[in-house]
Design a protein around this motif. Structure first.
Motif, PDB file in Angstrom:
ATOM      1  N   UNK A 137     -61.548   8.525  22.516  1.00  0.00           N
ATOM      2  CA  UNK A 137     -62.631   7.524  22.838  1.00  0.00           C
ATOM      3  C   UNK A 137     -64.209   8.235  22.372  1.00  0.00           C
ATOM      4  N   UNK A 138     -64.347   9.330  23.262  1.00  0.00           N
ATOM      5  CA  UNK A 138     -65.680   9.780  22.890  1.00  0.00           C
ATOM      6  C   UNK A 138     -66.015  10.650  21.623  1.00  0.00           C
ATOM      7  N   UNK A 139     -64.773  11.175  21.133  1.00  0.00           N
ATOM      8  CA  UNK A 139     -64.747  11.914  19.762  1.00  0.00           C
ATOM      9  C   UNK A 139     -65.151  10.787  18.720  1.00  0.00           C
ATOM     10  N   UNK A 140     -64.329   9.644  18.663  1.00  0.00           N
ATOM     11  CA  UNK A 140     -64.901   8.688  17.946  1.00  0.00           C
ATOM     12  C   UNK A 140     -65.894   8.150  17.880  1.00  0.00           C
ATOM     13  N   UNK A 141     -66.713   7.853  19.030  1.00  0.00           N
ATOM     14  CA  UNK A 141     -68.084   7.490  19.375  1.00  0.00           C
ATOM     15  C   UNK A 141     -69.145   8.614  18.818  1.00  0.00           C
ATOM     16  N   UNK A 142     -68.812   9.592  18.864  1.00  0.00           N
ATOM     17  CA  UNK A 142     -69.775  10.655  18.573  1.00  0.00           C
ATOM     18  C   UNK A 142     -69.581  10.435  17.024  1.00  0.00           C
ATOM     19  N   UNK A 143     -68.764  10.467  16.228  1.00  0.00           N
ATOM     20  CA  UNK A 143     -68.792  10.527  14.690  1.00  0.00           C
ATOM     21  C   UNK A 143     -69.329   9.087  14.361  1.00  0.00           C
ATOM     22  N   UNK A 144     -69.210   7.818  15.075  1.00  0.00           N
ATOM     23  CA  UNK A 144     -69.789   6.824  14.622  1.00  0.00           C
ATOM     24  C   UNK A 144     -71.103   6.742  14.814  1.00  0.00           C
ATOM     25  N   UNK A 145     -71.787   7.315  15.697  1.00  0.00           N
ATOM     26  CA  UNK A 145     -73.132   7.452  15.937  1.00  0.00           C
ATOM     27  C   UNK A 145     -73.745   8.361  15.166  1.00  0.00           C
ATOM     28  N   UNK A 146     -73.051   9.584  14.638  1.00  0.00           N
ATOM     29  CA  UNK A 146     -73.678  10.576  13.569  1.00  0.00           C
ATOM     30  C   UNK A 146     -73.697   9.944  12.295  1.00  0.00           C
ATOM     31  N   UNK A 148     -73.602   6.499  11.369  1.00  0.00           N
ATOM     32  CA  UNK A 148     -74.484   5.379  11.339  1.00  0.00           C
ATOM     33  C   UNK A 148     -75.964   5.480  11.659  1.00  0.00           C
ATOM     34  N   UNK A 149     -76.208   6.478  12.439  1.00  0.00           N
ATOM     35  CA  UNK A 149     -77.497   6.685  12.715  1.00  0.00           C
ATOM     36  C   UNK A 149     -78.224   7.895  12.005  1.00  0.00           C
ATOM     37  N   UNK A 150     -77.454   8.701  11.139  1.00  0.00           N
ATOM     38  CA  UNK A 150     -77.903   9.865  10.454  1.00  0.00           C
ATOM     39  C   UNK A 150     -78.622  10.968  11.425  1.00  0.00           C
ATOM     40  N   UNK A 151     -77.417  11.289  12.307  1.00  0.00           N
ATOM     41  CA  UNK A 151     -78.066  12.034  13.283  1.00  0.00           C
ATOM     42  C   UNK A 151     -77.099  13.213  13.821  1.00  0.00           C
ATOM     43  N   UNK A 152     -77.528  13.990  14.680  1.00  0.00           N
ATOM     44  CA  UNK A 152     -76.832  14.943  15.348  1.00  0.00           C
ATOM     45  C   UNK A 152     -75.981  14.606  16.513  1.00  0.00           C
ATOM     46  N   UNK A 153     -74.717  14.944  16.658  1.00  0.00           N
ATOM     47  CA  UNK A 153     -73.850  14.560  17.899  1.00  0.00           C
ATOM     48  C   UNK A 153     -73.091  16.022  18.245  1.00  0.00           C
ATOM     49  N   UNK A 154     -72.766  15.930  19.480  1.00  0.00           N
ATOM     50  CA  UNK A 154     -71.964  17.105  19.924  1.00  0.00           C
ATOM     51  C   UNK A 154     -70.683  16.742  20.678  1.00  0.00           C
ATOM     52  N   UNK A 155     -69.591  17.595  20.548  1.00  0.00           N
ATOM     53  CA  UNK A 155     -68.341  17.352  21.128  1.00  0.00           C
ATOM     54  C   UNK A 155     -68.196  18.506  22.000  1.00  0.00           C
TER      55      UNK A 155
END
Length: 579
Positions: A137-146, A148-155
């Motif tokens: 759930x959180x992995x997919x959320x990180x990718x979805x945010x990155x 669509x928002x053109x941003x940096x996310x961390x796992x």
């Protein structure tokens, strides 16, 4: 399947081809999983900072997101500078960082670092995995945010959870990617059209937000007889051959680009959060269009703000605006731009054989010889000046760099990321010697992966841009602090298994660049250039003149007091200017 393998499966499903990083303890289960498949390549680098720059390049260029990885605390901290660069360039990347076992968190365990707190400022979202059940759930959320928002996310993947059995496998699905467009209301568009139709002299300042709207912006400029000034990041969108383009503004800009912005009666800011307020008018009517509403009015007061994507909004405006017959403003600026380009061609003529060499000649020759779809990784510093002023990023060329973060050492690792993503395109890196010394340990990574990147190192044995900054501030340069002690970069390239050539004579420049172009190995051109080349902004105001004037007075006084380096610098600057 364990949690690491599940993470890898998700990345495979999303089209990831490379993960850049340094292996170690907490990451070992992930690296083991990578070794059992052939869809994603583990690209081991010598420093995690270079991994994040390489991932940035892929996020910037490939229409997807880049991925970098590190083990626990110390390795994760090395990633952060490249991640900040991705954040400032709005390039989507995912950073995978290991973590110590969950049971030891909060006990000051070996290599423990509070990565959540450390990364809060750079990441839009952090997927901190604390159980196998929540992982997908959180992995997919990180990718979805990155994406669509053109941003940096961390796992964050703790070493004990990384090996646990994967759960909730039926939850894994394709990440949603928005293709929606945003357009202002008819009322707002009509207001903008009225302002435009009621104004004679209109200027356009176009940024990287116009990448998918090049044709629409150019069509609007033609309809309005409006000159187009571009930002540095938009140099490969509105190149020097595009109709109505009059150049760049800012400290490394040119006079026609500056005047188009400062002398118009109405400024259209399109897809840019241009940060240099000294190069924006303070009392000019301004319409700003941006997909991010928080940018509107961020740098200068706006008469009207429009929240929308550039392509859709500019297309809608075009039909509402009347064609302008009066083009005196545009014609004069285009003539000025043509004169500036001609002057630069003269400056970059290989017949100027002063030694050490003029850096312009290398930049112009590279622009003339490189392929039409070449990718250029431009490092921070004087390399960006020579590239932006003496190169033309026409056709399908792309430029990437640290244009907003302003970090050194982006050139080589970004070139590595770009070449892996686009093996059939030429990739050039233009870097200063100071920046190259920070990242050169990963030239061997290019060799190991058979990447024919071409690296031009402007070898002037000095932090050239820092010198300019000191002089602008009214300081006499501290040459001990500015000095860069170099070895032979061409020989270093050969030692690593690549190839290279040291160029000290103008007659050898063209041949060296052609050799680099044709090389199938990573190639370094050690370009020995003068450190006395002056770079002046398009308009020198009182403060700039005061700073440089005071600096030169101090240099002369210190030269008279016996400081040989100050006197040598003055002589070299005079020689470089008049050669």
């Amino acid at each position: 399947m364990n949690v690491s393998e599940q993470l890898l499966e998700i990345l495979q499903n999303e089209g990831v081809k490379h993960i850049f990083g340094v292996a170690g303890d907490a990451l070992n289960p992930l690296v083991d999983a990578i070794g059992k498949q052939d869809q994603i390549q583990w690209v081991g680098v010598n420093h995690e900072g270079n991994a994040s720059y390489a991932a940035f390049a892929q996020g910037e260029l490939n229409g997807n997101f880049g991925v970098c990885a590190s083990t626990v605390g110390p390795g994760a901290l090395h990633l952060i500078n490249g991640m900040y660069n991705a954040k400032k360039e709005r390039s989507p990347i995912i950073a995978i960082t290991g973590q110590i076992p969950v049971e030891h968190l909060g006990t000051n365990y070996h290599q423990e670092a509070d990565l959540k707190k450390i990364y809060d400022d750079v990441c839009d979202y952090q997927a901190i995995i604390r159980s196998p059940e929540e992982a997908p759930r959180v992995i997919l959320r990180a990718i979805r945010i990155a994406v669509n928002n053109k941003c940096v996310c961390r796992i964050e993947l703790p070493s004990d959870i990384a090996k646990m059995k994967a759960e909730n496998r039926d939850y894994v699905h394709t990440v949603f990617r928005s293709e929606s467009t945003i357009i202002p209301s008819k009322k707002e568009l009509n207001k903008a059209a009225k302002l435009i139709n009621d104004t004679k002299k209109i200027g356009i300042l176009a940024g990287a937000g116009c990448r998918d709207a090049k044709a629409e912006v150019v069509d609007l400029s033609i309809r309005l007889s409006a000159p187009i000034t571009h930002t540095l990041r938009a140099s490969d969108i509105f190149d020097h051959t595009i109709e109505n383009v009059v150049g760049l503004t800012g400290l490394i800009g040119n006079p026609s680009g500056y005047k188009a912005v400062m002398d118009c009666d109405l400024l259209l800011m399109l897809g840019t959060d241009f940060p240099y307020t000294n190069f924006l008018p303070s009392n000019t009517k301004t319409i700003q269009i941006d997909i991010r509403p928080e940018n509107i009015g961020n740098r200068t007061p706006v008469t009207l703000g429009l929240h929308g994507d550039i392509k859709t909004t500019v297309s809608a405006l075009h039909s509402l605006c009347t064609e302008k017959e009066e083009d005196t403003f545009l014609v004069k600026l285009k003539e000025k731009f043509t004169d500036w380009k001609r002057s630069n061609d003269d400056k970059a003529n290989p017949a100027r054989d002063m030694e050490p060499l003029h850096p312009h000649i290398f930049a112009k020759a590279t622009s003339d010889i490189a392929s039409k779809d070449a990718i250029f990784a431009i490092d921070t510093g004087t390399a960006a000046i020579w590239a932006s002023n003496f190169m033309n990023f026409h056709s399908d060329r792309r430029i990437i760099g640290s244009f907003n973060h302003g970090s050194m050492a982006v050139g080589l690792p970004a070139a590595i990321g770009a070449q892996l993503q686009f093996p059939d395109r030429e990739v050039w890196a233009l870097v200063g010697d100071g920046a190259f010394n920070m990242s050169l340990q990963d030239f061997s990574t290019a060799v190991k992966n058979n990447l024919p990147v071409k690296i031009i190192v402007f070898n002037n044995s000095q932090l050239g841009f820092v010198k300019i900054e000191m002089e602008e501030a009214g300081l006499a340069p501290n040459f001990d602090a500015l000095r860069v002690d170099n070895f032979n970069f061409a020989e270093y390239a050969k030692l690593c298994g690549g190839d290279g050539i040291k160029v000290e004579h103008a007659k050898d420049i063209i041949a060296a660049i052609q050799t680099a172009k044709n090389s199938t190995k990573p190639f370094i051109i050690d370009a020995v250039v003068t450190n006395a080349e002056l770079s002046l902004p398009p308009k020198i105001g009182f403060e700039e003149a005061k700073g440089f004037g005071i600096s030169k007075i101090k240099e002369v006084l210190r030269a008279f007091n016996g400081e040989k380096e100050q006197w040598e610098n003055i002589k070299k600057e005079i020689e470089a200017y008049f050669d």
